[in-house]
Motif scaffolding. Structure first.
Motif, PDB file in Angstrom:
ATOM      1  N   PRO A  53       0.785  -1.231   0.000  1.00 17.61           N
ATOM      2  CA  PRO A  53       0.000   0.000   0.000  1.00 17.61           C
ATOM      3  C   PRO A  53       0.817   1.282   0.000  1.00 17.61           C
ATOM      4  O   PRO A  53       0.335   2.311  -0.465  1.00 17.61           O
ATOM      5  N   ALA A  54       2.027   1.261   0.522  1.00 20.10           N
ATOM      6  CA  ALA A  54       2.845   2.468   0.542  1.00 20.10           C
ATOM      7  C   ALA A  54       4.064   2.324  -0.348  1.00 20.10           C
ATOM      8  O   ALA A  54       5.069   2.993  -0.166  1.00 20.10           O
ATOM      9  N   GLY A  55       3.961   1.417  -1.337  1.00 18.69           N
ATOM     10  CA  GLY A  55       5.131   1.154  -2.157  1.00 18.69           C
ATOM     11  C   GLY A  55       4.847   1.211  -3.639  1.00 18.69           C
ATOM     12  O   GLY A  55       4.279   2.163  -4.142  1.00 18.69           O
ATOM     13  N   TYR A  56       5.223   0.155  -4.340  1.00 17.40           N
ATOM     14  CA  TYR A  56       5.188   0.140  -5.790  1.00 17.40           C
ATOM     15  C   TYR A  56       5.042  -1.305  -6.236  1.00 17.40           C
ATOM     16  O   TYR A  56       5.243  -2.245  -5.446  1.00 17.40           O
ATOM     17  N   GLY A  57       4.679  -1.528  -7.475  1.00 14.88           N
ATOM     18  CA  GLY A  57       4.581  -2.882  -7.999  1.00 14.88           C
ATOM     19  C   GLY A  57       5.942  -3.394  -8.424  1.00 14.88           C
ATOM     20  O   GLY A  57       6.735  -2.668  -9.021  1.00 14.88           O
ATOM     21  N   ALA A  58       6.242  -4.651  -8.115  1.00 12.80           N
ATOM     22  CA  ALA A  58       7.553  -5.212  -8.443  1.00 12.80           C
ATOM     23  C   ALA A  58       7.825  -5.154  -9.946  1.00 12.80           C
ATOM     24  O   ALA A  58       8.962  -4.948 -10.375  1.00 12.80           O
ATOM     25  N   SER A  59       6.778  -5.328 -10.769  1.00 10.48           N
ATOM     26  CA  SER A  59       6.984  -5.365 -12.215  1.00 10.48           C
ATOM     27  C   SER A  59       7.397  -4.018 -12.780  1.00 10.48           C
ATOM     28  O   SER A  59       7.894  -3.932 -13.904  1.00 10.48           O
ATOM     29  N   VAL A  60       7.205  -2.944 -11.991  1.00 10.74           N
ATOM     30  CA  VAL A  60       7.598  -1.617 -12.454  1.00 10.74           C
ATOM     31  C   VAL A  60       9.110  -1.527 -12.625  1.00 10.74           C
ATOM     32  O   VAL A  60       9.617  -0.826 -13.494  1.00 10.74           O
ATOM     33  N   LEU A  61       9.846  -2.258 -11.816  1.00 10.12           N
ATOM     34  CA  LEU A  61      11.292  -2.090 -11.756  1.00 10.12           C
ATOM     35  C   LEU A  61      12.088  -3.270 -12.317  1.00 10.12           C
ATOM     36  O   LEU A  61      13.280  -3.171 -12.480  1.00 10.12           O
ATOM     37  N   ARG A  62      11.429  -4.379 -12.619  1.00  9.73           N
ATOM     38  CA  ARG A  62      12.187  -5.572 -12.969  1.00  9.73           C
ATOM     39  C   ARG A  62      11.331  -6.510 -13.795  1.00  9.73           C
ATOM     40  O   ARG A  62      10.111  -6.378 -13.843  1.00  9.73           O
ATOM     41  N   LYS A  63      11.977  -7.488 -14.409  1.00  9.82           N
ATOM     42  CA  LYS A  63      11.264  -8.470 -15.224  1.00  9.82           C
ATOM     43  C   LYS A  63      11.119  -9.816 -14.518  1.00  9.82           C
ATOM     44  O   LYS A  63      10.250 -10.605 -14.869  1.00  9.82           O
TER      45      LYS A  63
END
Length: 346
Positions: A53-63
């Motif tokens: 909730p206070a972060g980001y989706g893992a797929s945004v930064l990596r494959k």
């Protein structure tokens, strides 16, 4: 190390806070959609959020995600060096020289194993730590930037905004506004907390990646590994090391170390890596219950107690610790008994 549940009773106030902050969907506004029982004692424990909730989706930064258990000897050493001192200026050349590889071969090997480049891993983990400090402290942003390894305040702001979709100051306002009101602590509550100095000790650790819902399974795997390499299990003193909060770091990227106190065991070619537990002041509280309820104990000491104690956590404390009083691999899914130990400044 800060682990806080969100209660549905405050949903209206949370929506307002999120609306004013105007953060993107991957940031703090996700907090508005989590519903928990308002009674702290009866609330359902949450060990993982998807997305955080206070972060980001893992797929945004990596494959690809990192391995569940990191047993690649060279990459383990690289990860330990990258994480050792967040404020230090560690370069790709430094780490590759430490491993005896060329920068090109090191970078290629790291990316194959970890799913991201060494520089991306360093940047992401340091910014996650910065986000925790922003949410849970009143430290000046310039200090947080320095502790995250940024010499320039402007460079920190740009990097933070790329990862979290908000400036550090906007993120702090929204993240702190959505935290539940702190309860009034009773004497009985305060008696559960101990503050004191602890000596340094050497640990032998194995790195795992994945949500906290997998921690007990990690301990089972770790216990089996120790037996396989001939570790004297009767002398084992287990210590867990937490480095991330599921409110910020995506579950598949959460770092957790299973470790034992080193009493002279020959590491050799094993996947165990030496770590230092620093001497210093620590706060501790006991948790006796299912691991699924561990976040309640973290909430108590890292949010409720710290607000009334006059203490502050060590900004570069490099994680929190779980000192197990019973072997966790023998109590999976049952009662665990451990002391949560968090580093304090001073």
């Amino acid at each position: 190390m800060i682990l806080r549940s969100i209660h549905s009773k405050r949903a209206g106030r949370l929506d307002k806070a999120c609306g004013e902050a105007k953060l993107i969907d991957l940031s703090i506004c996700g907090l508005c959609h989590h519903s928990m029982n308002d009674d702290f004692e009866n609330s359902n424990p949450v060990l993982a959020y998807d997305p955080p909730p206070a972060g980001y989706g893992a797929s945004v930064l990596r494959k690809a995600p990192p391995p569940r258990m990191l047993d690649h000897h060279r990459i383990v050493r690289a990860v330990r060096m990258i994480e050792r001192t967040p404020a230090a200026s560690t370069t790709l050349k430094d780490v590759s020289a430490h491993l005896g590889l060329s920068p090109f071969h090191f970078q290629r090997q790291f990316q194959e194993v970890m799913g991201e480049s060494p520089s991306a891993y360093m940047r992401r983990t340091r910014l996650d730590r910065a986000a925790m400090n922003l949410q849970m402290s009143a430290q000046p942003i310039t200090h947080i930037a320095f502790n995250a390894g940024y010499a320039s305040h402007e460079a920190f702001i740009r990097a933070f905004q790329r990862q979290f979709g908000a400036t550090p100051s906007d993120y702090r306002v929204a993240a702190q506004r959505v935290l539940p009101a702190r309860p009034r602590l009773r004497k009985a509550d305060l008696a559960r907390v101990k503050v004191g100095r602890r000596p340094k000790m050497r640990l032998l650790a194995m790195r795992f990646y994945g949500s906290y819902a997998l921690v007990e399974e990690n301990w089972r795997i770790f216990g089996e590994y120790l037996k396989r390499v001939g570790f004297p299990m009767g002398e084992a003193r287990p210590v867990g090391i937490i480095l991330d909060t599921p409110l910020i770091t995506p579950g598949e990227l959460v770092r957790y170390d299973c470790a034992v106190v080193d009493q002279g065991f020959p590491v050799g070619d094993t996947a165990l890596s030496p770590l230092q537990f620093r001497a210093g002041r620590y706060v501790s509280t006991n948790h006796a219950g299912p691991y699924a309820e561990i976040f309640r104990a973290y909430e108590f000491v890292s949010v409720d107690w710290i607000a009334t104690s006059g203490e502050i956590f060590l900004p570069d404390g490099n994680g929190g610790y779980e000192f197990y009083n019973l072997p966790p691999w023998d109590h999976t899914g049952r009662m665990q008994n451990l002391d949560i130990v968090l580093p304090l400044a001073g």
